[in-house]
Design a protein around this motif. Sequence first.
Motif, mmCIF file in Angstrom:
data_model
loop_
_atom_site.group_PDB
_atom_site.id
_atom_site.type_symbol
_atom_site.label_atom_id
_atom_site.label_comp_id
_atom_site.label_asym_id
_atom_site.label_seq_id
_atom_site.Cartn_x
_atom_site.Cartn_y
_atom_site.Cartn_z
ATOM 1 N N TYR A 169 11.151 33.609 56.344
ATOM 2 C CA TYR A 169 10.607 34.354 57.471
ATOM 3 C C TYR A 169 9.234 33.788 57.867
ATOM 4 N N HIS A 170 8.389 33.506 56.869
ATOM 5 C CA HIS A 170 7.035 33.023 57.162
ATOM 6 C C HIS A 170 7.047 31.606 57.754
ATOM 7 N N THR A 171 8.008 30.778 57.331
ATOM 8 C CA THR A 171 8.103 29.418 57.897
ATOM 9 C C THR A 171 8.425 29.513 59.387
ATOM 10 N N PHE A 172 9.372 30.394 59.733
ATOM 11 C CA PHE A 172 9.724 30.527 61.153
ATOM 12 C C PHE A 172 8.573 31.123 61.969
ATOM 13 N N LEU A 173 7.799 32.000 61.340
ATOM 14 C CA LEU A 173 6.614 32.530 62.041
ATOM 15 C C LEU A 173 5.729 31.375 62.504
ATOM 16 N N ILE A 174 5.504 30.423 61.601
ATOM 17 C CA ILE A 174 4.629 29.282 61.904
ATOM 18 C C ILE A 174 5.284 28.368 62.951
ATOM 19 N N ILE A 175 6.585 28.074 62.771
ATOM 20 C CA ILE A 175 7.271 27.143 63.697
ATOM 21 C C ILE A 175 7.226 27.681 65.127
ATOM 22 N N ILE A 176 7.588 28.957 65.288
ATOM 23 C CA ILE A 176 7.624 29.552 66.635
ATOM 24 C C ILE A 176 6.221 29.590 67.244
ATOM 25 N N THR A 177 5.239 29.911 66.419
ATOM 26 C CA THR A 177 3.861 29.982 66.939
ATOM 27 C C THR A 177 3.407 28.609 67.429
ATOM 28 N N ILE A 178 3.684 27.577 66.662
ATOM 29 C CA ILE A 178 3.277 26.216 67.067
ATOM 30 C C ILE A 178 3.959 25.856 68.394
ATOM 31 N N MET A 179 5.259 26.183 68.481
ATOM 32 C CA MET A 179 6.030 25.830 69.681
ATOM 33 C C MET A 179 5.432 26.499 70.922
ATOM 34 N N LEU A 180 5.146 27.782 70.816
ATOM 35 C CA LEU A 180 4.663 28.432 72.034
ATOM 36 C C LEU A 180 3.191 28.134 72.325
ATOM 37 N N LEU A 181 2.416 27.835 71.272
ATOM 38 C CA LEU A 181 1.022 27.453 71.534
ATOM 39 C C LEU A 181 0.975 26.112 72.277
ATOM 40 N N ALA A 182 1.866 25.197 71.894
ATOM 41 C CA ALA A 182 1.902 23.894 72.564
ATOM 42 C C ALA A 182 2.162 24.083 74.055
ATOM 43 N N ASN A 183 3.084 24.974 74.358
ATOM 44 C CA ASN A 183 3.430 25.259 75.751
ATOM 45 C C ASN A 183 2.225 25.838 76.509
ATOM 46 N N ILE A 184 1.547 26.765 75.875
ATOM 47 C CA ILE A 184 0.382 27.398 76.510
ATOM 48 C C ILE A 184 -0.704 26.349 76.777
ATOM 49 N N PHE A 185 -0.949 25.487 75.785
ATOM 50 C CA PHE A 185 -2.022 24.502 75.949
ATOM 51 C C PHE A 185 -1.691 23.473 77.035
ATOM 52 N N ILE A 186 -0.406 23.212 77.239
ATOM 53 C CA ILE A 186 -0.041 22.229 78.273
ATOM 54 C C ILE A 186 -0.366 22.769 79.672
ATOM 55 N N GLY A 187 0.019 23.983 79.943
ATOM 56 C CA GLY A 187 -0.147 24.418 81.343
ATOM 57 C C GLY A 187 -0.491 25.877 81.555
ATOM 58 N N GLY A 188 -1.014 26.552 80.544
ATOM 59 C CA GLY A 188 -1.444 27.941 80.714
ATOM 60 C C GLY A 188 -0.321 28.857 81.192
ATOM 61 N N PHE A 189 -0.672 29.845 81.975
ATOM 62 C CA PHE A 189 0.300 30.840 82.433
ATOM 63 C C PHE A 189 1.390 30.205 83.304
ATOM 64 N N ARG A 190 0.998 29.176 84.061
ATOM 65 C CA ARG A 190 1.976 28.517 84.927
ATOM 66 C C ARG A 190 3.100 27.896 84.082
#
Lengths: 514, 98
Positions: A169-190
């Motif tokens: 469970y904790h590994t997936f917490l980290i994987i999903i967080t990294i994935m969505l943070l990357a998306n946010i950093f690329i282009g913010g809300f857009r």
Amino acid sequence: MVSTWSILVVAAAAIFFLYTLPAAILARTRMKRYVEKAFHYEFYIASGTLMWVTMAFTYMAAYMEAWEFVGMPAVFVSEGFEWWFIEMLFYLTWVPLWLLVSLRIWRPSKIHRYVTPTDIIVHRAGGYEAPLRIILAIIIFYATILYIGMIYIPTAGVLTAVTGGEISYHTFLIIITIMLLANIFIGGFRAVAYTDVIAGVTFLIAFGVMIYFAVAHYGGLGQLIDTAYNTELAKKVFTITLPPQYFLTMLLLYGPSWLFIPHLITKIYAAKDYKSVVLGGLFSKIGFLVGAFLSPIMIASAFLAQYGNLPELPSATVVEEYPARLFFDWLGPSILMYIIVLGLIAISRTTIDAMILLGASLIDWDILQKALKLKISPRARGWITTGLILLTAALAILVALNPEHPMVIIGYEFTWPAYAVIAFPAMIALFIDRVNKYGLFWGYLTGFASLILFTYVIWPEAPHNPFGVWEGTLPSAVASIVTLIVSYLTPPPPKEHLEEFWGIKKELEIIQKA
Amino acid sequence: MSEEREELEIYLVPRKPWRFEYYIFIYLIALAVMTYYFVNEMSEIGWNPEVRFLGLPYQMGIALLVGIIWTLSAIILTPIYLYAMSRRIREIKRNIRR
């Protein structure tokens, strides 16, 4: 030893990220046009330029999320039918009132280019800006952190279940967080909104597969529900324990409080035109129909039908694993299961990313920029925003580390009541001109104080009141009544302020021209 | 979209409720009465496969009814709002052209 299937499930997160990457890159390209002019307005609100198609999917995403889609079926089975049913009830009031309120939020947001939900409240108040911003930002931030944590729980839980517990469970917490943070950093809300379009399509395909199997397996919806209803576990699941007044307050107070729910407010701000607000709203209802109505009713029924006569339910780290476990037991490691996994990954990121942005914006914009008025260079500004996004995501992970309760219970107890305390005075101020800065200031102060006192000191046991009403009823009533009484006992807000807030001068110009 | 059209859309969202929007509150009162009645019924009936509503076990039938009601209200209200807004903008635009 980790099986090939489990590795493939982890790879699915990477695959999903890669095929949504073009959307994020497109967002980054478009972002460059606006970001120099107004960094925060672009990064957090996409400069209010989102067309109705994007709005439709980003609103659908708000409900086709792990909390509703896998959380609700799990709660249905583990806590009882009534906890899902009250979620359906709130929609009875939310749906007809949505456009009445959202259009009146959208109008000033376009005129004044708001960034956070706090913006519209403090602007309408017309005074006490710094203290109001700080109080509101802290409470919304705290409630939002809990909310994100709550969504992390089903997100990570469901993927763990698909690997049969091989990947923790904790590994997936980290994987999903990294994935969505990357998306946010690329282009913010857009980027978040554009990705919602691809995620929405992915999810709808996976949903189709899931529902087909759930219904086809039992020979039709009616048979599925009847089989589920006639199990041993169903006797407990369908027993109503909450008093009628709890249901009634969910309908009449919890539902309307969602009209001013912070992460949906920022989505209203992002709409380019009124059609985007109206059609976005319609699609949010379609998202709710799929994610929160059809899915729980069918998946929970399928789960009951499958496991309802066993002496005890299969063991799970979090109850939100149940829906995934059900399909894994039926389909095993197969292509169809892989499509479902991709759908589950798609829903796991929706809402969390928009809410991380909301959390960061509250500190970044409301506290640092507006309340403390810090002079920050453009270079430092980028680093601060990045740091705040990481901080928001990390704090939410702390909430999800030890998921002792089903996430929905945490939500009903504090997060939604806190949002309700914010919502009611704000909506009263939008429709009653007599509400002034004194009313709003004292309304919020007493509302939040009563929420904390009732929840943690006076009645620490749920529902945090002796009347059997929804947890948010008393604090939001205190906030609303104090807002109105203080406003009527003190001088009305200046007419010029109201005219400036609503853009009346310009409206009159247009009408006179006509 | 032209800048003029964009401005029209923003400033012509009425700040006070339209008359038809007040009727929504009457509808909400009816919903509250309905909720109170059905919740009491559900509590009394409890788990009972013999009692059915809309062809489903009672609680599931009520849930289906709730889902149908809010789906219908969304389907009805969306075109009403689109029509009300576009009519307001059209009228003002026509008058400006004259």
